[in-house]
Enzyme design. Structure first.
Site, PDB file in Angstrom:
ATOM      1  N   ASN A  83     -59.508  16.526  13.567  1.00  0.00           N
ATOM      2  CA  ASN A  83     -59.623  15.673  12.380  1.00  0.00           C
ATOM      3  C   ASN A  83     -59.751  14.218  12.840  1.00  0.00           C
ATOM      4  OD1 ASN A  83     -59.162  14.106  10.102  1.00  0.00           O
ATOM      5  ND2 ASN A  83     -57.456  15.336   9.355  1.00  0.00           N
TER       6      ASN A  83
ATOM      7  N   CYS B 290     -59.141   9.120   5.209  1.00  0.00           N
ATOM      8  CA  CYS B 290     -60.208  10.087   5.516  1.00  0.00           C
ATOM      9  C   CYS B 290     -61.391   9.966   4.565  1.00  0.00           C
ATOM     10  CB  CYS B 290     -59.669  11.511   5.487  1.00  0.00           C
ATOM     11  SG  CYS B 290     -58.309  11.739   6.622  1.00  0.00           S
TER      12      CYS B 290
ATOM     13  N   HIS C  62     -65.058  16.720   4.722  1.00  0.00           N
ATOM     14  CA  HIS C  62     -64.152  16.124   5.708  1.00  0.00           C
ATOM     15  C   HIS C  62     -63.541  17.244   6.549  1.00  0.00           C
ATOM     16  CE1 HIS C  62     -60.926  14.122   7.645  1.00  0.00           C
ATOM     17  NE2 HIS C  62     -59.992  14.612   6.855  1.00  0.00           N
TER      18      HIS C  62
HETATM   19  O1  UT7 Z   1     -57.137  14.615   6.781  1.00  0.00           O
HETATM   20  C1  UT7 Z   1     -56.358  14.419   5.633  1.00  0.00           C
HETATM   21  C2  UT7 Z   1     -56.075  15.673   4.958  1.00  0.00           C
HETATM   22  N1  UT7 Z   1     -55.288  16.525   5.807  1.00  0.00           N
HETATM   23  C3  UT7 Z   1     -55.148  17.756   5.489  1.00  0.00           C
HETATM   24  O2  UT7 Z   1     -55.722  18.157   4.499  1.00  0.00           O
HETATM   25  C4  UT7 Z   1     -54.264  18.635   6.316  1.00  0.00           C
HETATM   26  C5  UT7 Z   1     -53.711  19.723   5.473  1.00  0.00           C
HETATM   27  N2  UT7 Z   1     -52.760  20.587   6.109  1.00  0.00           N
HETATM   28  C6  UT7 Z   1     -53.019  21.442   7.112  1.00  0.00           C
HETATM   29  O3  UT7 Z   1     -54.067  21.426   7.699  1.00  0.00           O
HETATM   30  C7  UT7 Z   1     -51.970  22.478   7.432  1.00  0.00           C
HETATM   31  O4  UT7 Z   1     -50.968  22.442   6.449  1.00  0.00           O
HETATM   32  C8  UT7 Z   1     -51.314  22.334   8.833  1.00  0.00           C
HETATM   33  C9  UT7 Z   1     -52.305  22.756   9.895  1.00  0.00           C
HETATM   34  C10 UT7 Z   1     -50.899  20.904   9.046  1.00  0.00           C
HETATM   35  C11 UT7 Z   1     -50.111  23.233   8.943  1.00  0.00           C
HETATM   36  O5  UT7 Z   1     -50.450  24.581   8.663  1.00  0.00           O
HETATM   37  P1  UT7 Z   1     -49.563  25.439   7.635  1.00  0.00           P
HETATM   38  O6  UT7 Z   1     -50.151  26.777   7.624  1.00  0.00           O
HETATM   39  O7  UT7 Z   1     -49.531  24.683   6.357  1.00  0.00           O
HETATM   40  O8  UT7 Z   1     -48.190  25.499   8.358  1.00  0.00           O
HETATM   41  P2  UT7 Z   1     -46.757  24.998   7.852  1.00  0.00           P
HETATM   42  O9  UT7 Z   1     -46.691  23.520   7.866  1.00  0.00           O
HETATM   43  O10 UT7 Z   1     -46.404  25.709   6.589  1.00  0.00           O
HETATM   44  O11 UT7 Z   1     -45.835  25.572   8.998  1.00  0.00           O
HETATM   45  C12 UT7 Z   1     -45.720  26.968   9.232  1.00  0.00           C
HETATM   46  C13 UT7 Z   1     -44.901  27.161  10.495  1.00  0.00           C
HETATM   47  C14 UT7 Z   1     -43.595  26.345  10.503  1.00  0.00           C
HETATM   48  O12 UT7 Z   1     -42.605  27.136  11.128  1.00  0.00           O
HETATM   49  P3  UT7 Z   1     -41.500  27.901  10.240  1.00  0.00           P
HETATM   50  O13 UT7 Z   1     -40.822  26.817   9.447  1.00  0.00           O
HETATM   51  O14 UT7 Z   1     -42.285  28.845   9.386  1.00  0.00           O
HETATM   52  O15 UT7 Z   1     -40.674  28.546  11.264  1.00  0.00           O
HETATM   53  C15 UT7 Z   1     -43.943  25.186  11.405  1.00  0.00           C
HETATM   54  O16 UT7 Z   1     -42.802  24.644  12.050  1.00  0.00           O
HETATM   55  O17 UT7 Z   1     -45.644  26.734  11.637  1.00  0.00           O
HETATM   56  C16 UT7 Z   1     -44.848  25.835  12.411  1.00  0.00           C
HETATM   57  N3  UT7 Z   1     -45.724  24.891  13.099  1.00  0.00           N
HETATM   58  C17 UT7 Z   1     -46.245  25.120  14.301  1.00  0.00           C
HETATM   59  N4  UT7 Z   1     -46.106  26.173  15.150  1.00  0.00           N
HETATM   60  C18 UT7 Z   1     -46.798  26.092  16.318  1.00  0.00           C
HETATM   61  C19 UT7 Z   1     -46.160  23.684  12.646  1.00  0.00           C
HETATM   62  N5  UT7 Z   1     -46.948  23.134  13.573  1.00  0.00           N
HETATM   63  C20 UT7 Z   1     -47.019  23.999  14.612  1.00  0.00           C
HETATM   64  C21 UT7 Z   1     -47.694  23.988  15.837  1.00  0.00           C
HETATM   65  N6  UT7 Z   1     -47.555  25.052  16.661  1.00  0.00           N
HETATM   66  N7  UT7 Z   1     -48.481  22.970  16.232  1.00  0.00           N
END
Ligand code: UT7
Length: 324
Positions: free
Chosen positions: A281, A112, A251
């Site tokens: 992204n 990225c 980004h």
């Molecule tokens: O481009 C390079 C750099 N990239 C980044 O900087 C990306 C950085 N990360 C992010 O943008 C975020 O961490 C995400 C959008 C990827 C995820 O968001 P989060 O708030 O960090 O969620 P999480 O991974 O902590 O997951 C929370 C919950 C989980 O469920 P449980 O374990 O709490 O029951 C996931 O399984 O959300 C669940 N989950 C989803 N639910 C519905 C993860 N993906 C999804 C989804 N739809 N698509």
């Protein structure tokens, strides 16, 4: 002598994938995606459309905006992690398609951060006498997306952006660039298979090792801190205040990251350029895609101070300060 950005261009494919479409593909919801990422839709290539095709459109638009002929380009740098094929470089394919017969060409791999890395290299060449460098960032993230993994498939999109760099004047153009890498955490964001460590095989495909994997939550925290650090470096190196920044183009990974970084920097919301709601992204392409939109919508105007900041796999992070 500083490098000037003589023109910008961008291109996204026509096909739109909405959050409602994703609801039918994986266990997710429009509400979750919008609340957690800010993304509403993203663009995807048509079958047969590759990185070079998107890059070509963006490059032609940038050349036309810059009023520079392809035959006058000395160097093409193409930032991508989703090139047409491992060999040859996609930049060489683009060189031929553009008719940039005098240009040297190579790809830049910095995930990225690829655009800011390429911009920095281009800037160094212009400062040492080169006349015109074409910097393109083009990504077909859909080619490395596991469409059954809800953790990642809702995030990415395809697109391309480009700028033409030429010789400018003191006090304007690219004022500084800062690049960083820390290879201690490669598994934060990676595609484990398909390279020389795990060459393409049925096993790699069956185990989905040729698709992007990300530790989203951990990456999120590092992304905020790193982009904040790179932004401070840019203003400190130029003895300007953060309040002097007119437009901040980070980004486009996640709306919450963009807002958290802007808040920590004390930058007003209206200075922040956001278009990830429409495109998701797009990795290296995200900054030049947002920059081109900002130029066309006149959010960025002549004389303004524009701050770019990126973060991505590697891990890598980077910034650039531009007097437009
Ligand atoms: O481009 C390079 C750099 N990239 C980044 O900087 C990306 C950085 N990360 C992010 O943008 C975020 O961490 C995400 C959008 C990827 C995820 O968001 P989060 O708030 O960090 O969620 P999480 O991974 O902590 O997951 C929370 C919950 C989980 O469920 P449980 O374990 O709490 O029951 C996931 O399984 O959300 C669940 N989950 C989803 N639910 C519905 C993860 N993906 C999804 C989804 N739809 N698509």
């Amino acid at each position: 002598m500083n490098s000037a950005i003589l023109g910008t261009g961008s291109y996204v494919p026509n096909r739109v994938l909405t959050n409602a479409d994703l609801e039918r593909m994986v266990d997710t919801s429009d509400t979750w995606i919008v609340e957690r990422t800010g993304i509403r839709e993203r663009r995807l290539v048509e079958p047969g459309q590759a990185c070079s095709d998107l890059g070509l459109e963006a490059a032609q638009r940038a050349l036309s905006a810059a009023k520079v002929k392809a035959c006058d380009i000395d160097l093409i740098l193409l930032a991508t992690c989703t090139g047409d094929a491992p060999l040859p470089s996609t930049a060489c394919l683009l060189q031929h398609q553009l008719g940039a017969t005098r240009a040297a060409a190579c790809d830049i791999s910095a995930a990225c951060c690829g655009f800011v890395y390429a911009l920095s290299i281009a800037d160094a060449y212009i400062k040492t006498g080169m006349r015109h460098v074409l910097v393109v960032a083009s990504e077909v993230m859909s080619a490395i997306t596991d469409w059954t993994d809800r953790n990642t498939c809702v995030l990415f999109g395809d697109g391309a952006g480009a700028v033409v760099l030429g010789q400018g004047s003191e006090g304007s153009g690219i004022l500084s660039t800062h690049l960083h890498a820390n290879g201690r955490l490669p598994e934060m964001i990676h595609v484990p298979g398909g390279g020389s460590k795990e060459p393409a095989s049925k096993d790699v495909l069956d185990n989905k090792r040729c698709f992007i994997k990300m530790k989203g939550n951990e990456t999120f925290k590092i992304a905020v801190k790193s982009m904040e650090e790179a932004a401070h470096e840019a203003v400190n190196a130029n003895s300007v205040a953060m309040t002097d920044i007119d437009v901040f183009i980070p980004h486009q990974a996640n709306m919450r990251i963009l807002k958290a970084v802007s808040q920590r920097l004390g930058l007003a919301q209206e200075k922040l350029m956001i278009n990830l709601d429409k495109f998701g992204n797009t990795s290296a392409a995200s900054i030049p895609l947002a920059l081109d939109e900002a130029v066309h919508s006149q959010k960025v105007q002549r004389g303004q101070l524009v701050l770019l900041a990126a973060f991505g796999a590697g891990l890598t992070w980077a910034s650039a300060l531009v007097r437009w």
